[in-house]
Design an enzyme around this catalytic site. Sequence first.
Site, mmCIF file in Angstrom:
data_model
loop_
_atom_site.group_PDB
_atom_site.id
_atom_site.type_symbol
_atom_site.label_atom_id
_atom_site.label_comp_id
_atom_site.label_asym_id
_atom_site.label_seq_id
_atom_site.Cartn_x
_atom_site.Cartn_y
_atom_site.Cartn_z
ATOM 1 N N LYS A 105 62.011 52.516 77.611
ATOM 2 C CA LYS A 105 62.158 52.610 76.160
ATOM 3 C C LYS A 105 61.572 53.932 75.686
ATOM 4 O O LYS A 105 60.407 54.221 75.928
ATOM 5 C CB LYS A 105 61.428 51.447 75.484
ATOM 6 N N ASP A 131 58.039 55.474 65.882
ATOM 7 C CA ASP A 131 58.456 54.182 65.361
ATOM 8 C C ASP A 131 57.752 53.883 64.040
ATOM 9 O O ASP A 131 56.585 53.494 64.021
ATOM 10 C CB ASP A 131 58.152 53.076 66.374
ATOM 11 N N LYS A 187 56.083 49.613 59.033
ATOM 12 C CA LYS A 187 54.745 49.277 59.504
ATOM 13 C C LYS A 187 53.710 49.633 58.441
ATOM 14 O O LYS A 187 53.955 50.502 57.591
ATOM 15 C CB LYS A 187 54.419 50.071 60.773
ATOM 16 N N ASP A 225 55.215 55.404 71.376
ATOM 17 C CA ASP A 225 56.166 54.311 71.558
ATOM 18 C C ASP A 225 57.293 54.683 72.513
ATOM 19 O O ASP A 225 58.195 53.882 72.742
ATOM 20 C CB ASP A 225 56.726 53.855 70.206
ATOM 21 N N ARG A 244 63.673 46.462 72.131
ATOM 22 C CA ARG A 244 64.553 45.582 72.918
ATOM 23 C C ARG A 244 66.023 45.888 72.658
ATOM 24 O O ARG A 244 66.868 45.671 73.530
ATOM 25 C CB ARG A 244 64.209 44.129 72.617
#
Length: 489
Positions: free
Chosen positions: A254, A259, A266, A277, A340
């Site tokens: 990933k 992010d 966030k 990330d 994901r």
Amino acid sequence: MVEVLKFTFIETDLDAIALSQGRIALLVPLEGNLGQEARRVNRLTKGAVERMRTAKAETAKLGDVVTLAWPAGMAAEAVDIVFLPRRCSVDEARKAGAAMAKRRGSAALLMLAGNQSKAAEIVAGVAMRDYGFDQHKTAESAEDARSVTVMSNRPAENEVAAAPLLAVAEGVFFTRDLVNEPANVLTTTDFANRLVALKSYGLDVEVLEEDKLAELGMGALLSVGEGSDSPSKVVVMTWNGAEDASAPLALVGKGVVFDTGGISLKPAAGMEDMTMDMGGAGVVAGAMKALALRKAKANVVGLVGLVENMPSGSATRPGDVVASMKGDTIEVINTDAEGRLVLCDVMHYAQERFKPAGMVDLATLTGAVIIGLGHENAGVFSNDDAFCNGFLKAAEAEGEGAWRLPLGKGYADQLKSRIADVKNVGGRPAGSITAAEFLHRFVAKDMPWIHLDIAGVASVKGETALAPKGATGWGVMALSRLVADKFEV
């Protein structure tokens, strides 16, 4: 780029020890007779080494270092006495080397390798710990000598044994550099360019741009980068080191270069840490570099999905439905569960194109795994006990914490969607497991697979045994050993 120390291995010369300048690191056993190098330094310093050992006999711990500054009878500016059990483990030897590196400062180091059987591991410890990411600091610092001389009675043997370990250290440093970089520097394009540069080590590298990803149907991955000006990419790195055309091991990472959480924004506090990330992609890149440098006799392919998750008028929204390359539709409940979505498309592509013998994916995937395992262990999930046990054995041998967690239908059921084939989150309970089950859906039934959730170990607030605070490079050593143990012929 932070360079790994250069090591020169020479034959022990007892007469030259007194004339050696700079800093000397001396390995001293906690029990038994001193080695010949230690005996020589002991004589030159009028018994100071033996006195120090006697004084520390009851309290000395692994990694303890006692420094003799400007020792009488020697030209050295300091002698660092490093205590080590005579029969030490690989982990103990590396930690002793790390202790030397912490005392080295900016001075060149002459290491007197009293423990011959673990000399290469001690060298590896010195190399791993001698890292500092200061590329963006403007203050002047002392010039750092990037060389170490290792004096031993088996220099050629030690050099051969250390070579593959130092190759792995190069991979670890590459991973640390990538993870430490700020997102305005390490854009998706810059990341891809750094991977293309790995061609110089013998890797084949291919960059798939957004038009190709759309043609392939990678709607899940592309949905993550919709709100960013940085183009989404997939980079494929191939190492064909085996003598035959055997199916490769696939490593999938990933690579979310930053992010924000997207529309599911966030909290501001701590968001600066989201430069890490892309840690899974960083480990895959470092592992591929290490395999190429040590000329691994195995076929391995590394694939990374590079995206940036930003909020904007074009960003994917909670409630949207996107289509994966596999064909499954995904209801996006939370745009901060984006990793994901990246992985599922890249994993499917890896299986379709390369028909691998096994697949390992790595991702800083969930905060839930940190709640469960802290910063000591990565979460390990697998559909194949033998494959998983092979990795756990490799991680333990390399001193990289890893702990297996379960999978199961009950967890997968938490991902049922009312309007699509699956939703991207399953609620708060068992968050790291439901994330793994989401990925499990995109693994072929006969494909040995391991998912590594490295959110807690990729970058840490305090120093570890082999790394300063920040990026650790966790996973490069374990993956290299897994390849050596299970895939090299």
